[in-house]
Each structure stands twice: as C-alpha cells, then as structure tokens.
Design an enzyme around this catalytic site. Sequence first.
Site, PDB file in Angstrom:
ATOM      1  CE  LYS A  11     -88.709  -0.237 -40.384  1.00  0.00           C
ATOM      2  NZ  LYS A  11     -88.664  -1.634 -40.874  1.00  0.00           N
ATOM      3  CE1 TYR A  51     -83.113  -1.912 -40.181  1.00  0.00           C
ATOM      4  CE2 TYR A  51     -82.869   0.139 -41.384  1.00  0.00           C
ATOM      5  CZ  TYR A  51     -83.589  -0.665 -40.527  1.00  0.00           C
ATOM      6  OH  TYR A  51     -84.789  -0.219 -40.026  1.00  0.00           O
ATOM      7  CB  THR A  93     -90.966  -8.821 -38.878  1.00  0.00           C
ATOM      8  OG1 THR A  93     -90.149  -8.752 -37.706  1.00  0.00           O
ATOM      9  CG2 THR A  93     -90.289  -8.074 -39.997  1.00  0.00           C
ATOM     10  CG  ASN A 114     -91.670  -3.744 -41.041  1.00  0.00           C
ATOM     11  OD1 ASN A 114     -91.127  -2.647 -41.025  1.00  0.00           O
ATOM     12  ND2 ASN A 114     -91.047  -4.849 -40.691  1.00  0.00           N
ATOM     13  CG  HIS A 117     -85.950  -0.519 -36.145  1.00  0.00           C
ATOM     14  ND1 HIS A 117     -85.361  -1.708 -36.489  1.00  0.00           N
ATOM     15  CD2 HIS A 117     -85.257  -0.046 -35.077  1.00  0.00           C
ATOM     16  CE1 HIS A 117     -84.334  -1.944 -35.668  1.00  0.00           C
ATOM     17  NE2 HIS A 117     -84.262  -0.946 -34.818  1.00  0.00           N
ATOM     18  CD  GLU A 128     -81.323  -1.031 -32.932  1.00  0.00           C
ATOM     19  OE1 GLU A 128     -81.229  -2.061 -33.618  1.00  0.00           O
ATOM     20  OE2 GLU A 128     -82.402  -0.649 -32.421  1.00  0.00           O
TER      21      GLU A 128
END
Length: 145
Positions: A11, A51, A93, A114, A117, A128
């Site tokens: 991320k 998402y 998480t 965080n 993913h 995904e």
Amino acid sequence: MAIERTLSILKPDALEKGAIGKIISRFEQAGLIPIGVRLQHLSKSEAEGFYAVHKERPFFKDLVSFMMSGPVVLMCLQGENAVLKNRELMGATDPKKADPGTIRADFAKSIDANTVHGSDSLENAKNEIAYFFRSTELFEYSHKK
C-alpha cells in the site's frame, strides 16, 4: 503441499517508508515468488471496485482515498500454501495486535495504513489476481529445489 497463487498489495504507506525491497525480501525468504509485479496508481473506480465487498462499511470511503493517495505495488505471489503463508507474514490487520516480526508489526502505523493487503482465501486470491493481472502478465515458475 499445494502450489498456490495469492495477491499482495504493498500500500502507499509501504512506498512512503521505502520498505518495498524489505517486504518483498520477506516473501522470497518464505518461498513466495513474485510471478507478476506492477507499480500502479489506482484510480477511484479501481479502488472502489476492488474493495466493493466493504462498500457498506463506514471505513470504505477512507480506504478508497488511502489506496488512491499514492502508488501501490501489485504482486501475484506463488508458492506452497501461498494464501496462508502470506497471511502469516502480514500479521493481524491491526498492527497493534500483529505478532512481532510480521510485516504489519514492523512497518504499519495504524489499522487504516496497514502497509499490505493479502488475499484471505484461495477463491478470493483467484478473483483478486484476475482483477489486476491478465494471465499473460504472470510467469510460470518451477519451485524445484
């Protein structure tokens, strides 16, 4: 043991920290080989689509904004029990609840930022991966020792 594929996203906060190489190294040391990798800035529609399962949750809008706040590294990882192994490497998480030595414990600053993913099931991994990669963008890798 089964050779599987899973999606991993580093991320925007991982890139801000300069942690890309450190995180990918952890995957490789654990036997998860990146067979597809791309640096990309997600559009609003891409982030919302990815998402969509969280669309009704109160954090959806903030999550989409965060995922658009900078580039991400999209990876398809392949290896023995890749989904579970990736989940173990990432940690909980919430980085405050993540085991010491996990990616989130070491690099994440909050439950919202965080760092990574990872697919939570083999079925979700397939969906995904297909969301971000065409099959021609993934390379076969033989896991011979």
